[in-house]
Design an enzyme around this catalytic site. Structure first.
Site, mmCIF file in Angstrom:
data_model
loop_
_atom_site.group_PDB
_atom_site.id
_atom_site.type_symbol
_atom_site.label_atom_id
_atom_site.label_comp_id
_atom_site.label_asym_id
_atom_site.label_seq_id
_atom_site.Cartn_x
_atom_site.Cartn_y
_atom_site.Cartn_z
ATOM 1 N N GLY A 96 -13.057 -3.956 0.817
ATOM 2 C CA GLY A 96 -14.450 -3.563 1.004
ATOM 3 C C GLY A 96 -14.903 -2.537 -0.017
ATOM 4 C CE LYS A 155 -20.727 -17.101 6.697
ATOM 5 N NZ LYS A 155 -21.100 -16.384 7.943
ATOM 6 N NE ARG A 189 -4.067 -1.890 2.226
ATOM 7 C CZ ARG A 189 -4.812 -2.302 3.234
ATOM 8 N NH1 ARG A 189 -4.544 -1.886 4.465
ATOM 9 N NH2 ARG A 189 -5.835 -3.111 3.043
ATOM 10 N N GLY A 196 -9.878 -8.943 -1.018
ATOM 11 C CA GLY A 196 -8.715 -9.355 -0.237
ATOM 12 C C GLY A 196 -8.177 -10.737 -0.514
#
Length: 419
Positions: free
Chosen positions: A400, A221, A58, A377
């Site tokens: 996210g 999920k 990053r 991620g």
């Protein structure tokens, strides 16, 4: 301290999913000479117990933006969060060690302010000379940051002449430094190189992609990917579903899933997605075979079976060879590829072959001319782990944020600069 840069910009509003944002001010068309750029970056990097940065990806991602500002004859004031100190000062989450690491990456000294607002930050920002870099202390030491407090945002804004948002990873948060501060730079705000690259890459996938376009969605999920799946049905030609979430689709179609992870309350949702895919002419790929285990452990007994015939007590933890072959064929026939989420529990060696195969297929398709975007991620971790990041067209820095962008949502950090 308000710059004439604020008189140079007009605003264009476009759809977040169908067009690339096109602000008039860009890094390449802006001259930062004599200006102090207040830059929101993402220096939320992992560190060891001694404060040593263990993954500086990053930090490396913002170097181009910072160097452009400095080479123009401007100075850079960098602000970021680190961890979740919950609005309180926590020395273990200080950005000072990260600032020291950034100095190595930039090859020059980096100044550090002991707070992001207050006397020290104000004095050091005021004294900053062209070519110099200042890192402010952790924004989240103040509760006003996550609250999006306007007065706090105004105080931050007074440190610089122009606002640059280069933190895609926090673009989905309407925090003071990511969103609210932009209102104090009505005509002097722009995206950094990293943020613009993220926006452009999503635009190539969701805007007007080269066809055929294939989306690969995995993860554990369905519940975390419902909106992503439904939004992608309007963009892709083929949709590959893998990972634990595939079990819910298999059971929704009447299959036996043993002890596999299944979201029973989403079986109707899965059936609905299957029907929508048919109605839109999207070819849906669901695993036909699986690598199964008798326990969720690396040392478990393993076997292979049809995805819809998993024995009682066993669980599907990876896609099988027939599924790999079918998925690979779809990927290699694509001109645009989006990958979000692994095909199995790739952290455990016995269950990583599906994810490795998909990663290799995406890399191979890319080498043949396809555009590929890997976001999220786990899938990003996978391409890095398998040494394939440099063979992908674009690897997103936002987890996210990327997920919400793929859902078709307007990200506050993007809208604030655009608006």
């Amino acid at each position: 301290m308000q710059s004439d840069l604020r008189e140079q910009r007009t605003t264009i509003n476009v759809s977040p999913t169908r067009d690339t944002f096109a602000p008039m001010l860009t890094m390449d068309t802006t001259n930062f000479a004599g200006k102090k750029a207040l830059v929101r970056v993402d220096l939320n990097v992992p560190q060891d117990a001694n404060g040593k940065v263990t993954d500086d990806s990053r930090a490396r991602a913002i170097v181009r933006t910072v160097n452009k500002i400095l080479s123009d004859g401007g100075s850079a004031i960098l602000m970021s969060h680190l961890g979740r100190p919950k609005g309180k000062v926590n020395p273990a989450m200080s950005l000072k060690p990260v600032a020291e690491h950034l100095a190595v990456l930039l090859g020059k000294p980096v100044l550090f302010a002991t707070d992001c607002v207050g006397a020290d930050a104000k004095a050091k920002a005021a004294a900053l000379k062209p070519g110099e870099v200042l890192v402010l202390e952790n924004l989240r030491f103040h509760p006003e940051e996550e609250a999006g407090d306007e007065a706090f945002s105004k105080t931050l804004s007074e440190l610089g002449d122009v606002y640059v948002n280069d933190a895609f990873g926090t673009a989905h948060r309407a925090h003071a430094s990511t969103t609210i501060v932009a209102k104090f730079f009505p005509t002097a705000k722009l995206f950094g190189y990293l943020m613009q690259a993220e926006i452009d890459s999503v635009g190539k996938v969701l805007g007007d992609p080269q066809r055929p376009m294939t989306a690969i969605v995995g993860g554990s999920k369905v519940s975390s990917k419902i909106e992503v799946l439904e939004n992608l049905l309007s963009s892709c030609n083929e949709l590959i579903i893998g990972g634990g979430m595939a079990n819910t689709f298999v059971k929704a179609m009447g299959g036996q899933t043993g002890a596999s992870l299944v979201e029973e309350d989403l079986l109707d949702t899965a059936r609905g997605i299957i029907e929508k895919a048919k109605a839109k002419g999207v070819k849906l790929h669901i695993p036909t075979d699986a690598v199964v285990a008798d326990a969720f452990a690396e040392t478990a007994n393993t076997d292979q079976c049809a995805a819809d015939a998993v024995p009682d007590g066993w669980m599907a933890l990876d896609i099988g060879p027939k599924s790999i072959e079918a998925f690979r064929a779809a990927i290699l026939g694509s001109r645009t590829i989006l990958w979000n989420g692994p095909m199995g529990v790739f952290e455990m060696k016995p269950f990583q072959q599906g994810t490795i195969a998909i990663a290799n297929a995406v890399a191979e398709a890319t080498q043949k001319g396809a555009f590929s975007l890997v976001g999220g991620g786990d899938s990003v971790a996978a391409v890095n782990q398998f040494g394939l990041a440099d063979k992908i067209s674009y690897v997103s820095t936002g987890g996210g944020a990327m997920l919400e962008y793929l859902e078709g949502k307007v990200l506050p950090g993007i809208a604030a600069v655009q608006g």
